[in-house]
Design a protein around this motif. Sequence first.
Motif, PDB file in Angstrom:
ATOM      1  N   GLU A 249      91.518 -35.384  11.677  1.00  9.82           N
ATOM      2  CA  GLU A 249      91.775 -33.955  11.486  1.00  9.82           C
ATOM      3  C   GLU A 249      90.506 -33.157  11.177  1.00  9.82           C
ATOM      4  OE1 GLU A 249      94.939 -32.034  11.588  1.00  9.82           O
ATOM      5  OE2 GLU A 249      94.964 -33.739  12.967  1.00  9.82           O
ATOM      6  N   THR A 250      89.412 -33.826  10.800  1.00 11.18           N
ATOM      7  CA  THR A 250      88.157 -33.095  10.599  1.00 11.18           C
ATOM      8  C   THR A 250      87.527 -32.676  11.917  1.00 11.18           C
ATOM      9  OG1 THR A 250      86.668 -35.031  10.654  1.00 11.18           O
ATOM     10  CG2 THR A 250      87.666 -34.442   8.505  1.00 11.18           C
ATOM     11  N   ASP A 251      87.947 -33.298  13.012  1.00 11.56           N
ATOM     12  CA  ASP A 251      87.382 -33.028  14.341  1.00 11.56           C
ATOM     13  C   ASP A 251      85.912 -33.415  14.448  1.00 11.56           C
ATOM     14  OD1 ASP A 251      89.782 -31.997  15.395  1.00 11.56           O
ATOM     15  OD2 ASP A 251      89.360 -30.013  14.571  1.00 11.56           O
ATOM     16  N   ALA A 252      85.414 -34.197  13.486  1.00 11.66           N
ATOM     17  CA  ALA A 252      84.020 -34.658  13.572  1.00 11.66           C
ATOM     18  C   ALA A 252      83.878 -35.660  14.721  1.00 11.66           C
ATOM     19  CB  ALA A 252      83.598 -35.298  12.254  1.00 11.66           C
ATOM     20  N   ARG A 253      82.779 -35.576  15.422  1.00 10.07           N
ATOM     21  CA  ARG A 253      82.540 -36.412  16.599  1.00 10.07           C
ATOM     22  C   ARG A 253      81.516 -37.491  16.291  1.00 10.07           C
ATOM     23  NH1 ARG A 253      82.151 -31.783  21.405  1.00 10.07           N
ATOM     24  NH2 ARG A 253      84.243 -30.885  21.041  1.00 10.07           N
TER      25      ARG A 253
ATOM     26  N   GLU B 155      86.127 -19.425  -1.908  1.00 13.09           N
ATOM     27  CA  GLU B 155      85.214 -18.299  -1.810  1.00 13.09           C
ATOM     28  C   GLU B 155      85.363 -17.682  -0.427  1.00 13.09           C
ATOM     29  OE1 GLU B 155      81.302 -19.498  -2.844  1.00 13.09           O
ATOM     30  OE2 GLU B 155      81.857 -20.172  -4.862  1.00 13.09           O
ATOM     31  N   ILE B 156      86.039 -16.567  -0.360  1.00 11.72           N
ATOM     32  CA  ILE B 156      86.470 -16.002   0.917  1.00 11.72           C
ATOM     33  C   ILE B 156      85.288 -15.642   1.815  1.00 11.72           C
ATOM     34  CG2 ILE B 156      87.726 -14.091   1.994  1.00 11.72           C
ATOM     35  CD1 ILE B 156      89.526 -14.069  -0.506  1.00 11.72           C
ATOM     36  N   PHE B 157      84.241 -15.047   1.235  1.00  8.77           N
ATOM     37  CA  PHE B 157      83.123 -14.604   2.076  1.00  8.77           C
ATOM     38  C   PHE B 157      82.498 -15.779   2.823  1.00  8.77           C
ATOM     39  CE2 PHE B 157      78.720 -13.730   3.031  1.00  8.77           C
ATOM     40  CZ  PHE B 157      78.796 -12.492   3.665  1.00  8.77           C
ATOM     41  N   ASN B 158      82.173 -16.852   2.076  1.00 11.11           N
ATOM     42  CA  ASN B 158      81.528 -18.001   2.722  1.00 11.11           C
ATOM     43  C   ASN B 158      82.456 -18.659   3.739  1.00 11.11           C
ATOM     44  OD1 ASN B 158      79.208 -17.660   1.217  1.00 11.11           O
ATOM     45  ND2 ASN B 158      79.827 -19.103  -0.381  1.00 11.11           N
ATOM     46  N   LEU B 159      83.750 -18.673   3.439  1.00 15.31           N
ATOM     47  CA  LEU B 159      84.719 -19.283   4.350  1.00 15.31           C
ATOM     48  C   LEU B 159      84.778 -18.513   5.665  1.00 15.31           C
ATOM     49  CD1 LEU B 159      86.581 -21.747   3.614  1.00 15.31           C
ATOM     50  CD2 LEU B 159      88.439 -20.105   3.424  1.00 15.31           C
ATOM     51  N   VAL B 160      84.854 -17.181   5.549  1.00 15.89           N
ATOM     52  CA  VAL B 160      84.962 -16.342   6.735  1.00 15.89           C
ATOM     53  C   VAL B 160      83.644 -16.299   7.495  1.00 15.89           C
ATOM     54  CG1 VAL B 160      85.377 -13.998   7.553  1.00 15.89           C
ATOM     55  CG2 VAL B 160      86.832 -14.971   5.774  1.00 15.89           C
ATOM     56  N   ALA B 161      82.542 -16.033   6.778  1.00  7.80           N
ATOM     57  CA  ALA B 161      81.239 -15.898   7.428  1.00  7.80           C
ATOM     58  C   ALA B 161      80.777 -17.209   8.054  1.00  7.80           C
ATOM     59  CB  ALA B 161      80.211 -15.403   6.421  1.00  7.80           C
ATOM     60  N   GLY B 162      81.179 -18.329   7.458  1.00  2.75           N
ATOM     61  CA  GLY B 162      80.787 -19.625   8.001  1.00  2.75           C
ATOM     62  C   GLY B 162      81.761 -20.205   8.996  1.00  2.75           C
ATOM     63  N   CYS B 163      82.870 -19.471   9.261  1.00  2.00           N
ATOM     64  CA  CYS B 163      83.901 -19.958  10.192  1.00  2.00           C
ATOM     65  C   CYS B 163      84.349 -21.370   9.827  1.00  2.00           C
ATOM     66  CB  CYS B 163      83.404 -19.921  11.630  1.00  2.00           C
ATOM     67  SG  CYS B 163      82.987 -18.261  12.221  1.00  2.00           S
ATOM     68  N   ILE B 164      84.589 -21.574   8.531  1.00  2.00           N
ATOM     69  CA  ILE B 164      84.968 -22.891   8.011  1.00  2.00           C
ATOM     70  C   ILE B 164      86.488 -23.028   8.000  1.00  2.00           C
ATOM     71  CG2 ILE B 164      84.984 -24.312   5.911  1.00  2.00           C
ATOM     72  CD1 ILE B 164      82.201 -23.133   5.286  1.00  2.00           C
ATOM     73  N   THR B 165      86.960 -24.172   8.397  1.00  2.00           N
ATOM     74  CA  THR B 165      88.391 -24.475   8.389  1.00  2.00           C
ATOM     75  C   THR B 165      88.716 -25.364   7.198  1.00  2.00           C
ATOM     76  OG1 THR B 165      88.558 -24.350  10.802  1.00  2.00           O
ATOM     77  CG2 THR B 165      90.280 -25.578   9.657  1.00  2.00           C
ATOM     78  N   VAL B 166      89.752 -25.017   6.456  1.00  2.14           N
ATOM     79  CA  VAL B 166      90.270 -25.854   5.381  1.00  2.14           C
ATOM     80  C   VAL B 166      91.685 -26.269   5.786  1.00  2.14           C
ATOM     81  CG1 VAL B 166      90.879 -26.019   2.941  1.00  2.14           C
ATOM     82  CG2 VAL B 166      88.897 -24.672   3.647  1.00  2.14           C
ATOM     83  N   ARG B 167      91.929 -27.565   5.828  1.00  2.00           N
ATOM     84  CA  ARG B 167      93.159 -28.071   6.429  1.00  2.00           C
ATOM     85  C   ARG B 167      93.765 -29.175   5.569  1.00  2.00           C
ATOM     86  NH1 ARG B 167      91.847 -29.904  12.250  1.00  2.00           N
ATOM     87  NH2 ARG B 167      92.054 -27.663  12.621  1.00  2.00           N
ATOM     88  N   GLY B 168      95.062 -29.121   5.384  1.00  2.00           N
ATOM     89  CA  GLY B 168      95.761 -30.215   4.732  1.00  2.00           C
ATOM     90  C   GLY B 168      96.155 -31.267   5.746  1.00  2.00           C
TER      91      GLY B 168
END
Length: 376
Positions: free
Chosen positions: A163-167, A275-288
């Motif tokens: 689920e991390t999609d790391a390759r 931290e919303i700014f870093n999440l949005v600006a970094g296009c980071i996905t948080v997934r259960g």
Amino acid sequence: MPRTMHAAVVTAFKQPLVLREWEVPRPGPGQILVKTEACGVCHTDLHAANGDWPLKPDPPFIPGHEAIGIVVALGAGVTVVKEGDRVGVPWLYSACGHCEYCLSAWETVCDHAEFGGYTRNGGFAEYVLADPNYVAHIPEGLGPQEAAPLICAGITTYKGIKETDARPGEWIAISGCGGLGHLAIQYAKAMGLMVCGVDIDDGKLAHATSLGADLVINASTHDPAEVLGQETGGGAHGVLITAPSLPAFKQGVAMTRKRGTCVLVGLPPGSFPLEIFNLVAGCITVRGSFVGTRKDMAECLDFAARGKVRADIELQPLSAINTIFERLETGDVPSRVVLDFAGPVPESITSRANANADSGLGADADSATKPAAVLA
């Protein structure tokens, strides 16, 4: 077939489990009966016994969702397994099979799912009922004690890594290098990833290195996000948080590089800020990620059958379950504890069962929530 069995029972939340004799359940239509050979002990069992989560089980019930054993009886209409098969009875006990989630291979989030050792009696007993459509099929050459942790800890970490999609060739950080984490490190290496292990225990970090971790960080003495960012040029492409710790969740998101994915599989009670700014600006996905599907199960067991992954296990008798839970509470379990049902049953189980037989609790063939008579 014996009439009674030994079982460890939750009779009330946050109380020691009671070791009892219970009636051996009989499989109804579409069910099978499994004679338990081994059952892993998971932190989820402790959460269940404490009633930690919003959706609580109903005492009395028998925990345990890493049971491995031999099919000894079939209910009417069962065709997908046969007597003598070795199977695992996992956390996902059953699902409806026809909702939008089941039809898209996401049966783990089915609204009508049942869970072993939670809504259904589980594997802390000599016999356990199972749904033949959802059992794990244990490959030849993989023993019951070895397989037990894989049908929960193994599938949970394997699916979480996916689920991390790391390759292959990219970095994954594993937060928590103990019971789940030591398996995650092995799966990640087998999948071609660069691995960073994060923990607060130097012993677990040394073990992570021995399992192939390319980098380890002690989060009690260093800032994991800062160190990982320096070492990898921006952080991990994928982060898997296995630790049941809220600080680890916040650290895990901070370790995720831009456009990376942080996957949560640990289940501590409570919530944590993002931290919303870093999440949005970094296009980071948080997934259960919640255990895994039957296909994930077959894949994670195949890695072990081919010798790519091996759980570090400590064998204990059923009679030691309360001591094991105390150790889980304090973090004194380096990897995975497996209850071994192959040895003789200690007399203490029967004596405690007799001493506590006045409560009128027992086993039910179909549900973990319906009491019957104690057999002492």
